[in-house]
Motif scaffolding. Sequence first.
Motif, PDB file in Angstrom:
ATOM      1  N   PRO A  93      49.263  32.158 -37.619  1.00 55.04           N
ATOM      2  CA  PRO A  93      50.134  33.143 -38.264  1.00 55.04           C
ATOM      3  C   PRO A  93      49.677  33.526 -39.672  1.00 55.04           C
ATOM      4  CG  PRO A  93      51.383  31.197 -37.559  1.00 55.04           C
ATOM      5  CD  PRO A  93      49.936  30.913 -37.307  1.00 55.04           C
ATOM      6  N   HIS A  94      48.790  32.724 -40.278  1.00 56.85           N
ATOM      7  CA  HIS A  94      48.361  33.049 -41.639  1.00 56.85           C
ATOM      8  C   HIS A  94      47.325  34.168 -41.652  1.00 56.85           C
ATOM      9  CE1 HIS A  94      45.658  32.324 -45.225  1.00 56.85           C
ATOM     10  NE2 HIS A  94      46.811  32.664 -45.771  1.00 56.85           N
ATOM     11  N   GLY A  95      46.229  33.971 -40.930  1.00 56.36           N
ATOM     12  CA  GLY A  95      45.144  34.951 -41.029  1.00 56.36           C
ATOM     13  C   GLY A  95      44.508  35.285 -39.698  1.00 56.36           C
ATOM     14  N   LYS A  96      45.220  34.941 -38.611  1.00 55.33           N
ATOM     15  CA  LYS A  96      44.827  35.341 -37.253  1.00 55.33           C
ATOM     16  C   LYS A  96      43.617  34.604 -36.693  1.00 55.33           C
ATOM     17  CE  LYS A  96      48.013  38.510 -37.687  1.00 55.33           C
ATOM     18  NZ  LYS A  96      49.358  38.032 -37.512  1.00 55.33           N
ATOM     19  N   ARG A  97      43.186  33.512 -37.331  1.00 54.35           N
ATOM     20  CA  ARG A  97      42.084  32.731 -36.755  1.00 54.35           C
ATOM     21  C   ARG A  97      42.565  31.968 -35.535  1.00 54.35           C
ATOM     22  NH1 ARG A  97      36.912  33.187 -39.345  1.00 54.35           N
ATOM     23  NH2 ARG A  97      37.348  34.301 -41.262  1.00 54.35           N
ATOM     24  N   LYS A  98      41.607  31.496 -34.733  1.00 56.60           N
ATOM     25  CA  LYS A  98      41.946  30.730 -33.542  1.00 56.60           C
ATOM     26  C   LYS A  98      42.323  29.296 -33.914  1.00 56.60           C
ATOM     27  CE  LYS A  98      39.455  33.468 -30.182  1.00 56.60           C
ATOM     28  NZ  LYS A  98      38.116  33.941 -29.957  1.00 56.60           N
ATOM     29  N   GLY A 153      48.981  23.526 -44.987  1.00 58.04           N
ATOM     30  CA  GLY A 153      48.168  24.735 -45.106  1.00 58.04           C
ATOM     31  C   GLY A 153      49.021  25.948 -45.425  1.00 58.04           C
ATOM     32  N   PRO A 154      48.369  27.084 -45.554  1.00 56.55           N
ATOM     33  CA  PRO A 154      49.085  28.288 -46.001  1.00 56.55           C
ATOM     34  C   PRO A 154      49.971  28.947 -44.943  1.00 56.55           C
ATOM     35  CG  PRO A 154      46.772  28.775 -45.672  1.00 56.55           C
ATOM     36  CD  PRO A 154      46.929  27.288 -45.486  1.00 56.55           C
ATOM     37  N   ALA A 155      49.812  28.616 -43.670  1.00 59.44           N
ATOM     38  CA  ALA A 155      50.661  29.241 -42.640  1.00 59.44           C
ATOM     39  C   ALA A 155      52.099  28.751 -42.805  1.00 59.44           C
ATOM     40  CB  ALA A 155      50.143  28.915 -41.250  1.00 59.44           C
TER      41      ALA A 155
HETATM   42  S1  FES Z   1      44.009  31.812 -40.766  1.00 62.61           S
HETATM   43 FE1  FES Z   1      44.906  29.907 -40.406  1.00 62.61          FE
HETATM   44  S2  FES Z   1      45.230  29.104 -42.394  1.00 62.61           S
HETATM   45 FE2  FES Z   1      44.442  31.067 -42.738  1.00 62.61          FE
END
Ligand code: FES
Length: 131
Positions: free
Chosen positions: A75-80, A109-111
């Motif tokens: 949810p933070h930056g769309k990474r897997k 973490g930032p999420a």
């Molecule tokens: S994309 Fe997961 S912490 Fe930023």
Amino acid sequence: MAGIGSFFKAIMGICETRPLGQDLWSIEGGKVVVQKPESIPKGGAAYLQGKGLNQPLLIVHTDDDQYLSFANVCPHGKRKIDPVAGERRLRCCSVNHSQFDYDGKPLSGPAKEPLKRQQVELASGKLVVTV
Ligand code: FES
């Protein structure tokens, strides 16, 4: 050198989890059906992507032989997302490594938003995911 490799992977958002073979899953009646879910090793995961899915899914086969499904999108930056070996946690593949519990709740973490989790059931040896 392994540390540099891990850092490079994090920068690039490269996860350890591999896609499940396209022949091992389908979408039937608006649900995702996974054939032979036991092909995902206990403690591991596989992701599903494509075939018209609204978002990729991460299917986790837990150490205690349960199956869980999450949106494979931090949810933070769309990474897997990857499972954390030997722990009941998931971890984003970015450098920030947000972590989540098996309810999808953010732990660090930032999420700040939870990972979306889908309902799953086993039927005749197949895993059915309600998306
Ligand atoms: S994309 Fe997961 S912490 Fe930023």
